[in-house]
Design an enzyme around this catalytic site. Structure first.
Site, PDB file in Angstrom:
ATOM      1  N   ASP A 172      -0.361   5.112   1.092  1.00  0.00           N
ATOM      2  CA  ASP A 172      -0.141   5.484   2.133  1.00  0.00           C
ATOM      3  C   ASP A 172       0.527   4.939   3.249  1.00  0.00           C
ATOM      4  O   ASP A 172       0.458   3.779   3.264  1.00  0.00           O
ATOM      5  CB  ASP A 172      -1.327   4.827   2.643  1.00  0.00           C
ATOM      6  CG  ASP A 172      -2.502   3.930   2.887  1.00  0.00           C
ATOM      7  OD1 ASP A 172      -1.931   3.101   2.373  1.00  0.00           O
ATOM      8  OD2 ASP A 172      -3.579   3.744   3.684  1.00  0.00           O
ATOM      9  N   HIS A 198       0.865  -0.662   0.368  1.00  0.00           N
ATOM     10  CA  HIS A 198       0.081   0.257   0.169  1.00  0.00           C
ATOM     11  C   HIS A 198       1.347   0.859  -0.290  1.00  0.00           C
ATOM     12  O   HIS A 198       1.854   0.893   0.309  1.00  0.00           O
ATOM     13  CB  HIS A 198      -1.049  -0.266   0.937  1.00  0.00           C
ATOM     14  CG  HIS A 198       0.058  -0.211   2.450  1.00  0.00           C
ATOM     15  ND1 HIS A 198      -0.067   1.032   3.153  1.00  0.00           N
ATOM     16  CD2 HIS A 198       0.003  -1.498   3.193  1.00  0.00           C
ATOM     17  CE1 HIS A 198       0.786   0.370   4.781  1.00  0.00           C
ATOM     18  NE2 HIS A 198       0.244  -0.719   4.106  1.00  0.00           N
ATOM     19  N   ASP A 211       6.144   0.249   7.191  1.00  0.00           N
ATOM     20  CA  ASP A 211       4.894  -0.125   7.024  1.00  0.00           C
ATOM     21  C   ASP A 211       4.658   0.986   6.026  1.00  0.00           C
ATOM     22  O   ASP A 211       4.008   1.716   6.375  1.00  0.00           O
ATOM     23  CB  ASP A 211       3.730  -0.259   8.414  1.00  0.00           C
ATOM     24  CG  ASP A 211       2.579   0.071   7.665  1.00  0.00           C
ATOM     25  OD1 ASP A 211       2.119  -0.852   6.569  1.00  0.00           O
ATOM     26  OD2 ASP A 211       1.324   0.145   8.761  1.00  0.00           O
ATOM     27  N   GLU A 255       3.720  -6.201   3.906  1.00  0.00           N
ATOM     28  CA  GLU A 255       3.858  -6.019   4.985  1.00  0.00           C
ATOM     29  C   GLU A 255       4.897  -6.489   6.302  1.00  0.00           C
ATOM     30  O   GLU A 255       5.631  -7.112   5.735  1.00  0.00           O
ATOM     31  CB  GLU A 255       2.498  -6.521   5.478  1.00  0.00           C
ATOM     32  CG  GLU A 255       0.691  -5.941   4.886  1.00  0.00           C
ATOM     33  CD  GLU A 255       0.490  -3.694   5.472  1.00  0.00           C
ATOM     34  OE1 GLU A 255       1.549  -3.520   6.202  1.00  0.00           O
ATOM     35  OE2 GLU A 255      -0.071  -3.298   4.500  1.00  0.00           O
ATOM     36  N   GLU A 258      -5.267   1.962   2.308  1.00  0.00           N
ATOM     37  CA  GLU A 258      -4.832   0.567   3.083  1.00  0.00           C
ATOM     38  C   GLU A 258      -5.124   0.950   4.709  1.00  0.00           C
ATOM     39  O   GLU A 258      -6.304  -0.181   5.276  1.00  0.00           O
ATOM     40  CB  GLU A 258      -3.626  -0.009   3.220  1.00  0.00           C
ATOM     41  CG  GLU A 258      -3.898  -1.554   3.243  1.00  0.00           C
ATOM     42  CD  GLU A 258      -3.178  -1.802   4.528  1.00  0.00           C
ATOM     43  OE1 GLU A 258      -3.448  -3.084   5.897  1.00  0.00           O
ATOM     44  OE2 GLU A 258      -3.127  -0.684   5.552  1.00  0.00           O
ATOM     45  N   GLU A 259      -4.665   1.693   4.766  1.00  0.00           N
ATOM     46  CA  GLU A 259      -4.842   2.153   6.320  1.00  0.00           C
ATOM     47  C   GLU A 259      -5.729   2.714   6.641  1.00  0.00           C
ATOM     48  O   GLU A 259      -6.377   3.271   7.971  1.00  0.00           O
ATOM     49  CB  GLU A 259      -3.945   3.375   6.405  1.00  0.00           C
ATOM     50  CG  GLU A 259      -2.032   3.143   6.226  1.00  0.00           C
ATOM     51  CD  GLU A 259      -2.016   1.845   7.657  1.00  0.00           C
ATOM     52  OE1 GLU A 259      -2.232   1.350   8.384  1.00  0.00           O
ATOM     53  OE2 GLU A 259      -0.566   1.396   7.542  1.00  0.00           O
TER      54      GLU A 259
HETATM   55 ZN   LIG Z   1       0.956  -1.803   6.072  1.00  0.00          ZN
END
Ligand SMILES: [Zn+2]
Length: 387
Positions: free
Chosen positions: A82, A80, A112, A169, A144-145
């Site tokens: 973001d 991801h 992350d 991740e 995603e977050e």
């Molecule tokens: Zn993540």
């Protein structure tokens, strides 16, 4: 054109320096397009066919699908774009400036997980599209977050298609093939307010909620009796009562009451079935009675993730890392990639303890092992024809 790809360190610096916070609070939410543009430029330099996938209704957000080679099958390296918001005052340095200290790379998104894209591109640097038996796809998603909107858009489009996927991740270089899902739901009871001196003047929603709480707790006990998965640290599905609000004054019959809870189902449990079960119980509880009830989701659920322990991507990652596949305590985009038909693992160089924290970092010692793992996975699932 491989020479046009910047060095690994330059890519890491560029990704961390490009803010891409996503948040359900509009005052923190930022576009992820600048990150997508960087990745588009770099994948193009490596000869990937690049597609920026717009997200309907959200012009400032996009996914990226970059494909090297062609044909069915293949491997997706997914992440991801973001990050979560950050507490600037709690960081020891600028969160947007990649900072090397104590054998660590500090910065927002190092663990992350924006750094993973740089590692994936570095692992693909020397690849020749003509040598690929199956395609290699770099997938970069939005939000995603916050809302999982990027992954949901991809599921609606049915893209990308591939046989296997690795989500980078932070797992501390250990493969993960399962996690719980998450649902957040509200039960709202509607009665009728009135003067407290005469109960016949109203219908008390707070008293109704007392019955709902009892029902939900016995349902939880049943669910935990029926479902157990010892791969998880907490081996049962959890249900947490998190918020309740009802009524206003002691001398008024409470007319409305609302309860919020979260439910974390194990692999094999499905949110639609759980909701139907609870509806049945609430129906039985209130029947045609004077209290009206409503069950509604507070967020769109994420289903549990499960990739079969015998899947080639799982056994390959276990052999490479020397660790058996684990179950994680957090959610990922894995269920969405599973829904697209990909056997998916989560495997990344950061540690989940550093995610969403000030002074997030990536240990330099994990960089080369992750590059090696990615190189071997590309070799196994893209360079060799496996069917
Ligand atoms: Zn993540």
């Amino acid at each position: 054109m491989a020479s046009a790809l910047p060095s690994l360190m330059h890519m890491l610096q560029g990704l961390i320096a490009t803010p891409s916070v996503s948040s359900v609070s509009p005052e923190y939410d930022q576009s992820n397009r600048p990150v997508v543009e960087l990745l588009a430029e770099w994948t193009e330099a490596l000869g990937f066919a690049v597609e920026v996938v717009d997200i309907p209704g959200h012009p400032d957000k996009a996914n990226l699908i970059a494909t090297l080679g062609r044909g069915p099958g293949g491997l997706v390296l997914s992440g991801h774009t973001d990050t979560v918001p950050f507490d600037e005052g709690l960081w020891s340095q600028d969160p947007f400036r990649l900072t090397e200290r104590d054998q660590r790379l500090y910065g927002l998104g190092t663990a992350d997980m924006k750094a993973f894209f740089a590692l994936a591109l570095e692992a693909a640097r020397a690849l020749d599209a003509d040598a690929l038996a199956q395609p290699l796809i770099l997938l970069a998603t939005a939000d995603e977050e916050s809302s999982m909107l990027g992954a949901k858009t991809l599921v609606e489009l049915g893209r990308p298609k591939a046989r296997y996927a690795v989500i980078g991740e932070p797992t501390g270089l250990r493969p993960v093939n399962a996690h719980k899902g998450i649902m957040m739901e509200a039960v709202r009871l509607l009665g009728h307010s009135g003067h407290s001196s005469d109960p016949s003047l109203g219908v008390n929603a707070l008293e109704g909620m007392h019955a709902v709480l009892g029902e939900i707790l016995s349902w939880r006990a049943e669910l935990q009796g029926r479902h157990r998965d010892t791969r998880f640290h907490v081996p049962v599905p959890t249900l947490n009562l998190g918020h309740i609000h009802g009524g206003d004054n002691p001398n008024r019959i409470c007319g409305e009451c609302e309860l919020h809870f979260d439910l974390r189902p194990l692999p094999g449990m499905r949110s639609a079935e759980l909701r139907a079960e609870l509806r049945e119980r609430l129906d039985a509880l209130f029947g045609e009675g004077p209290l009206r009830w409503e069950l509604r989701p507070l967020i769109e659920e994420t289903e549990p993730m499960h990739t079969d322990a015998g899947a080639a991507i799982v056994t390959a990652a276990e052999a490479l890392t020397g660790h058996p596949a684990e179950a994680a305590a957090y959610c990922t985009e894995g269920p969405y990639l599973n829904a697209l038909g990909m056997e998916t693992i989560v495997l990344g160089p950061g540690y989940i303890d550093q995610a969403h924290q000030p002074d997030e970092y990536l240990a330099l010692a994990n960089v080369q092992p992750m590059l090696d793992h990615l190189g071997r996975l590309i070799e196994r699932f893209c360079l060799q024809s496996i069917d």
